[in-house]
Design an enzyme around this catalytic site. Sequence first.
Site, PDB file in Angstrom:
ATOM      1  N   CYS A   1     -19.174  47.246  -7.567  1.00  0.00           N
ATOM      2  CA  CYS A   1     -20.570  47.548  -7.242  1.00  0.00           C
ATOM      3  C   CYS A   1     -20.801  47.817  -5.760  1.00  0.00           C
ATOM      4  O   CYS A   1     -21.819  48.391  -5.384  1.00  0.00           O
ATOM      5  CB  CYS A   1     -21.473  46.404  -7.685  1.00  0.00           C
TER       6      CYS A   1
ATOM      7  N   HIS B   1     -28.383  50.872 -12.386  1.00  0.00           N
ATOM      8  CA  HIS B   1     -27.217  50.429 -11.617  1.00  0.00           C
ATOM      9  C   HIS B   1     -25.970  51.238 -12.013  1.00  0.00           C
ATOM     10  O   HIS B   1     -25.111  50.741 -12.730  1.00  0.00           O
ATOM     11  CB  HIS B   1     -27.020  48.934 -11.873  1.00  0.00           C
TER      12      HIS B   1
ATOM     13  N   CYS C   1     -24.026  42.357  -4.624  1.00  0.00           N
ATOM     14  CA  CYS C   1     -22.959  41.507  -5.146  1.00  0.00           C
ATOM     15  C   CYS C   1     -21.925  42.398  -5.822  1.00  0.00           C
ATOM     16  O   CYS C   1     -22.182  43.564  -6.124  1.00  0.00           O
ATOM     17  CB  CYS C   1     -23.509  40.479  -6.131  1.00  0.00           C
TER      18      CYS C   1
END
Length: 394
Positions: free
Chosen positions: A89, A350, A380
């Site tokens: 990510c 996302h 994160c």
Amino acid sequence: MNENIVIVDAGRSAIGTFSGSLSSLSATEIGTAVLKGLLARTGLAPEQIDEVILGQVLTAGVGQNPARQTTLKAGLPHSVPAMTINKVCGSGLKAVHLAMQAIACGDADIVIAGGQESMSQSSHVLPRSRDGQRMGDWSMKDTMIVDGLWDAFNNYHMGTTAENIAQKYGFTREQQDAFAAASQQKTEAAQKAGRFQDEIIPIEIPQRKGDPKVFDADEFPRHGTTAESLGKLRPAFSRDGSVTAGNASGINDGAAMVVVMKESKAKELGLKPMARLVAFASAGVDPAIMGTGPIPASTKCLEKAGWTPADLDLIEANEAFAAQAMSVNQDMGWDLSKVNVNGGAIAIGHPIGASGARVLVTLLYEMQKRDAKKGLATLCIGGGQGVALAVERM
């Protein structure tokens, strides 16, 4: 660094839903549209770019070095090198850090950095297919889950790490749903006010018949969402859990990029910097609570910048899960009115390899609108890490 390193332009695609409007395009095709858009907006010639660095997590079967594919599809010459990175990510934000380092070291003058992802087109694979399966069932693996959403150390889904955080911090289901509803409501208000318009580069999507469809608005937000409506959803990862599809981020497609150079180069080219890159930090945490990664990463980044949380005018902290984002907000102790003011990934989406750059792009444009001076982007990372980047408008 003796001279400011700046971002002169930033842009992103609108974010598509899983199997939605962008699903017919590969990650490289989505990235190509954004890269072309940035070149057009800055007036930079393709041959002026020294390197392209892009994050992409889901690369199984997509061909060698997707960043290189995007670079050449966008019309940059063969002489321009490109690199694909995978920091899950955090990939898109780490790409910007690598651009910053390359320029600071004198290895490049102009770098385009960011990320791209098509979660819709991620592959299923057949493990050990070269050896064969003599007996029994032979199951395929979903690379989107295994490579993007599965903790390799504890052998469970990212959602379980959010359950771990909810238990550790004592966050209730009601608190998580309220947080998620607020994210959706902020994004709904921002969309209706056109606050994302400047940062989005429209993409033409070919249709079987007729003219291409122009995709220029995030399609994942669910307008009209309330905590009460979210409360009707079942737990997704544990029968007695509190994490649901509604208080977690989405599975999405998209791309986001920035143009990085020295301040002197920007002046030479007549380009106005959006912000200078002040500091970057990475950090590691227990993979079982990977969502807390932004806490040490942001703390380190602010220390390097010489700032405190109170100095920040605006913060974009990726919302992988409501419980995860709540833990970061609680431990950082920053002003919640400055965090994700237009909603976060729970509403916007996302696309994992692109999200690091997406939060940065959104941060930069909102800082302009609010005349904010100091900002922070942080995420994160699955596997137990965090990244953070501090920027300052000049």
